[in-house]
Design a protein around this motif. Structure first.
Motif, PDB file in Angstrom:
ATOM      1  N   ASP A  58      -2.276   3.654   3.005  1.00  0.00           N
ATOM      2  CA  ASP A  58      -3.510   4.118   2.372  1.00  0.00           C
ATOM      3  C   ASP A  58      -4.300   2.898   1.900  1.00  0.00           C
ATOM      4  O   ASP A  58      -3.969   2.300   0.878  1.00  0.00           O
ATOM      5  CB  ASP A  58      -3.166   5.036   1.196  1.00  0.00           C
ATOM      6  N   ALA A  84     -11.722 -12.135 -14.548  1.00  0.00           N
ATOM      7  CA  ALA A  84     -11.012 -11.116 -15.336  1.00  0.00           C
ATOM      8  C   ALA A  84      -9.522 -11.117 -14.976  1.00  0.00           C
ATOM      9  O   ALA A  84      -9.077 -11.918 -14.157  1.00  0.00           O
ATOM     10  CB  ALA A  84     -11.625  -9.748 -15.081  1.00  0.00           C
ATOM     11  N   ASP A  85      -8.765 -10.214 -15.596  1.00  0.00           N
ATOM     12  CA  ASP A  85      -7.302 -10.218 -15.452  1.00  0.00           C
ATOM     13  C   ASP A  85      -6.829 -10.107 -14.000  1.00  0.00           C
ATOM     14  O   ASP A  85      -5.855 -10.735 -13.628  1.00  0.00           O
ATOM     15  CB  ASP A  85      -6.699  -9.071 -16.274  1.00  0.00           C
ATOM     16  N   LYS A  94     -11.359  -2.048  -4.402  1.00  0.00           N
ATOM     17  CA  LYS A  94     -11.454  -3.406  -4.944  1.00  0.00           C
ATOM     18  C   LYS A  94     -12.576  -4.171  -4.256  1.00  0.00           C
ATOM     19  O   LYS A  94     -13.286  -4.957  -4.874  1.00  0.00           O
ATOM     20  CB  LYS A  94     -10.126  -4.134  -4.761  1.00  0.00           C
ATOM     21  N   ASP A 136       1.564  -6.755  -8.793  1.00  0.00           N
ATOM     22  CA  ASP A 136       0.390  -6.588  -9.650  1.00  0.00           C
ATOM     23  C   ASP A 136      -0.600  -5.602  -9.028  1.00  0.00           C
ATOM     24  O   ASP A 136      -1.206  -5.869  -7.997  1.00  0.00           O
ATOM     25  CB  ASP A 136      -0.289  -7.947  -9.852  1.00  0.00           C
ATOM     26  N   VAL A 137      -0.745  -4.439  -9.680  1.00  0.00           N
ATOM     27  CA  VAL A 137      -1.635  -3.404  -9.162  1.00  0.00           C
ATOM     28  C   VAL A 137      -3.096  -3.811  -9.341  1.00  0.00           C
ATOM     29  O   VAL A 137      -3.956  -3.499  -8.520  1.00  0.00           O
ATOM     30  CB  VAL A 137      -1.352  -2.061  -9.873  1.00  0.00           C
ATOM     31  N   ARG A 138      -3.400  -4.545 -10.429  1.00  0.00           N
ATOM     32  CA  ARG A 138      -4.798  -4.840 -10.726  1.00  0.00           C
ATOM     33  C   ARG A 138      -5.374  -5.983  -9.914  1.00  0.00           C
ATOM     34  O   ARG A 138      -6.582  -6.117  -9.797  1.00  0.00           O
ATOM     35  CB  ARG A 138      -4.948  -5.187 -12.217  1.00  0.00           C
ATOM     36  N   LEU A 168       0.413  -9.330  -5.070  1.00  0.00           N
ATOM     37  CA  LEU A 168       0.179  -7.895  -4.900  1.00  0.00           C
ATOM     38  C   LEU A 168       1.472  -7.108  -4.797  1.00  0.00           C
ATOM     39  O   LEU A 168       1.468  -5.883  -4.933  1.00  0.00           O
ATOM     40  CB  LEU A 168      -0.679  -7.645  -3.656  1.00  0.00           C
ATOM     41  N   GLN A 200     -17.798 -12.539 -13.581  1.00  0.00           N
ATOM     42  CA  GLN A 200     -17.153 -11.605 -14.507  1.00  0.00           C
ATOM     43  C   GLN A 200     -15.932 -10.964 -13.863  1.00  0.00           C
ATOM     44  O   GLN A 200     -14.864 -10.886 -14.459  1.00  0.00           O
ATOM     45  CB  GLN A 200     -18.133 -10.486 -14.902  1.00  0.00           C
ATOM     46  N   PHE A 206       0.862  -1.180   0.000  1.00  0.00           N
ATOM     47  CA  PHE A 206       0.000   0.000   0.000  1.00  0.00           C
ATOM     48  C   PHE A 206       0.898   1.230   0.000  1.00  0.00           C
ATOM     49  O   PHE A 206       2.037   1.164   0.467  1.00  0.00           O
ATOM     50  CB  PHE A 206      -0.874   0.054   1.250  1.00  0.00           C
TER      51      PHE A 206
END
Lengths: 126, 272, 145
Positions: B106, B200-201, B113, B167-169, B164, B196, B97
């Motif tokens: 933060d 996803a990615d 998410k 990988d930000v997403r 994490l 969905q 973070f």
């Protein structure tokens, strides 16, 4: 549904197929001295004579092509997973996907052609 | 027990002054029973009033004081100093973070998410707003998701997750556990919507079971288990092998549903 | 107020290896990645090298370029990597499809997690991988001939 589940499911399925096929491949190539599997011309499993004997069998040729396709998918998809976890730019991600797909297809075509050609050559001699 | 002096190696960072975080060491007088949070309070009262961290309940319920203590993400209020060391302790902000200041991460990215996985019961609006009956849920159906409801959103699992780290997403263990909590709820009909997000990615398949989230979770929620069960459901659904049960029905009123013999509903307390 | 630049505390690739005190599943995870990358690199080269047999070029046999000891050792490393990756892969398939993590339970301190549920499986597959590796080493060292 998004494609993530589809690709990952086949990644797992490919892993299970590899476990069997690559397991046999490893046993035949690297444990020839102990097990003498599919190496009729001597304990050196990777000698030219043994390689050509296997190439002459159609079941080996088919297995080689299957192993190559499944291995390339499992390996390159795994590499893509690792690369995409690095948080790349969207354009770079697209380029990575494209590059890996092309690499996979090119090697699959090369390897399949070679396996078939080797079968024809070895079969002609046998 | 005699008073001990324990060195606290605390990560300090003030974004208005410091180019990057640095370590400051404080010598803390430790008594039996002091938690790391108590140690931080002692520093603030006796040594350095500028030290900043976030806490609220100081008893492992609110999930505010998640920190990297001796290299492990955990709650400062739940960690006894003397269980860790008699001499040296490192205290840093949760990794993965952004740091707001000193030990304050933060957590907004995590909450965004969390909001993205639809963490609520999805049913037709009419069924939810119609107050004539309750949804019927058996104790077994409750157990299918109860463990995952104990999450306090402290973010320790997010700090421990290797994916994490780069990988930000990736949604991360906490949001995916929340996702599985609602997917496993027999009252819910939202699997298609959440699938969905989960496939996803940044979804469930970025988890490779390093097991860290489950190991560090201070509430025993076991996010690793939730994510694997989620993957199982996604794969079975893709292969059309999933057991498609209808969501549980509504009770039509007192006396409806499976009641034990000789059991009657109590009289209504609100007049009809 | 001036714009404040915050410190991004993401651990980066180093965080894959571990930024703190991690358990053995973490190391199984990173080793799975490394061995996978190693096997993939070998597969890409292997496809090209073995395809040359059509042109009657056998680089891996006596006198060939890849018959040098360093490459023979490299091939044995691939066998070792395969042993780990394959047997750890059995565990991962079982775990990630939810067969080896157990059912949701009431969290009662001291907490029992899915990590503990699949730990015996991890130990079992590592023993099998070691056995596979030992048979491979027996052949590699030429003891079988």
């Amino acid at each position: 549904m998004s494609n993530g589940t589809k690709y990952w499911t086949w990644h797992m399925a490919a892993g299970v197929v590899l476990l069997i096929l690559l397991g046999l491949h490893m046993i035949i190539m690297h444990m020839g001295g102990t097990l003498h599997l599919f190496s009729p011309t001597g304990p050196d499993a990777v000698s030219i004579a043994n390689s050509q004997w296997r190439d002459s069998k159609i079941c080996f040729t088919i297995t080689y092509i299957l192993l190559l396709g499944v291995g390339l998918y499992h390996g390159l998809y795994g590499l893509r997973t690792i690369l995409l976890e690095l948080t790349l730019k969207p354009a770079v991600e697209k380029a990575v996907t494209l590059l890996l797909t092309l690499t996979g297809l090119a090697l699959f075509v090369l390897g399949s052609w070679a396996a078939w050609a080797a079968h024809t050559i070895a079969g002609g001699r046998a | 027990m005699a008073e001990l002096k324990v060195n606290f190696h605390v990560t300090r960072y003030n974004p208005e002054k410091d180019p990057k975080p640095y370590i400051q060491t404080y010598s803390v007088a430790v008594n039996d029973g002091m938690t790391v949070l108590d140690g931080l309070h002692w520093i603030k009262e006796n040594l350095d009033p500028t030290l900043v961290w976030r806490y609220s309940c100081r008893m492992g319920i609110c999930g505010s004081c998640g920190m990297l203590i001796n290299g492990t993400p955990t709650l400062a209020c739940n960690t006894q100093i003397l269980h860790l060391s008699q001499t040296d302790i490192t205290v840093g902000p949760l990794p993965n973070f952004e740091i707001i200041r000193d030990l304050v991460p933060d957590l907004l990215s995590m909450f965004e998410k969390h909001a993205a996985v639809h963490p609520n019961i999805i049913r037709p609006e009419a069924e939810l707003t119609d107050r004539t009956g309750e949804f019927y849920q058996s104790p077994e159906e409750l157990e299918a998701y109860l463990q995952f409801t104990y999450c306090i959103k402290c973010g320790c699992c997010m700090g421990a997750c290797p994916t994490l780290a780069t990988d930000v997403r990736y949604l991360g263990p906490m949001p995916l556990t929340a996702l599985q909590r609602y997917n496993a709820d027999s009252r819910d009909e939202g699997f298609k919507v959440r699938a969905q997000v989960a496939s996803a990615d940044g979804g469930a398949f970025r988890c490779h079971y390093a097991g860290e989230c489950s190991r560090v979770c201070p509430k025993g929620v076991d996010p690793g288990k939730a994510i694997q069960l989620l993957k199982r459901k996604l794969v079975l659904d893709y292969l059309h092998l999933a057991n498609r049960k209808k969501p549980c029905p509504k009770l039509e009123g007192p006396g409806h549903g499976k009641l034990l013999p000789n059991m009657t509903a109590p009289p209504r307390t609100i007049p009809e | 107020m001036a714009a404040i630049t915050r410190h991004n505390n993401r651990l980066g690739v180093w965080g894959w290896l571990g930024g703190g005190r991690w358990g053995i599943e973490r190391y199984a995870y990173i080793l799975h990645r490394l061995t996978g990358l190693g096997i993939l690199l070998y597969l890409l080269m292997h496809t090209v090298v073995t395809s040359l047999r059509v042109r009657n070029i056998y680089l891996w046999t006596e006198g060939g370029f890849f018959h040098q000891p360093i490459f023979r050792l490299g091939e044995f490393c691939v066998v070792a990597a395969f042993a780990f990756h394959a047997f750890n892969g059995i565990r991962l398939v079982l775990v990630e499809l939810g067969f080896a993590v157990g059912k949701p339970i009431e969290p009662i301190y001291p907490y029992k997690t899915s990590v503990g549920v699949q730990r015996p499986l991890l130990i079992a597959v590592m023993v099998l991988a070691l056995l596979f590796l030992l048979v491979g080493a027996y052949n590699f060292l030429g003891l079988a001939r």
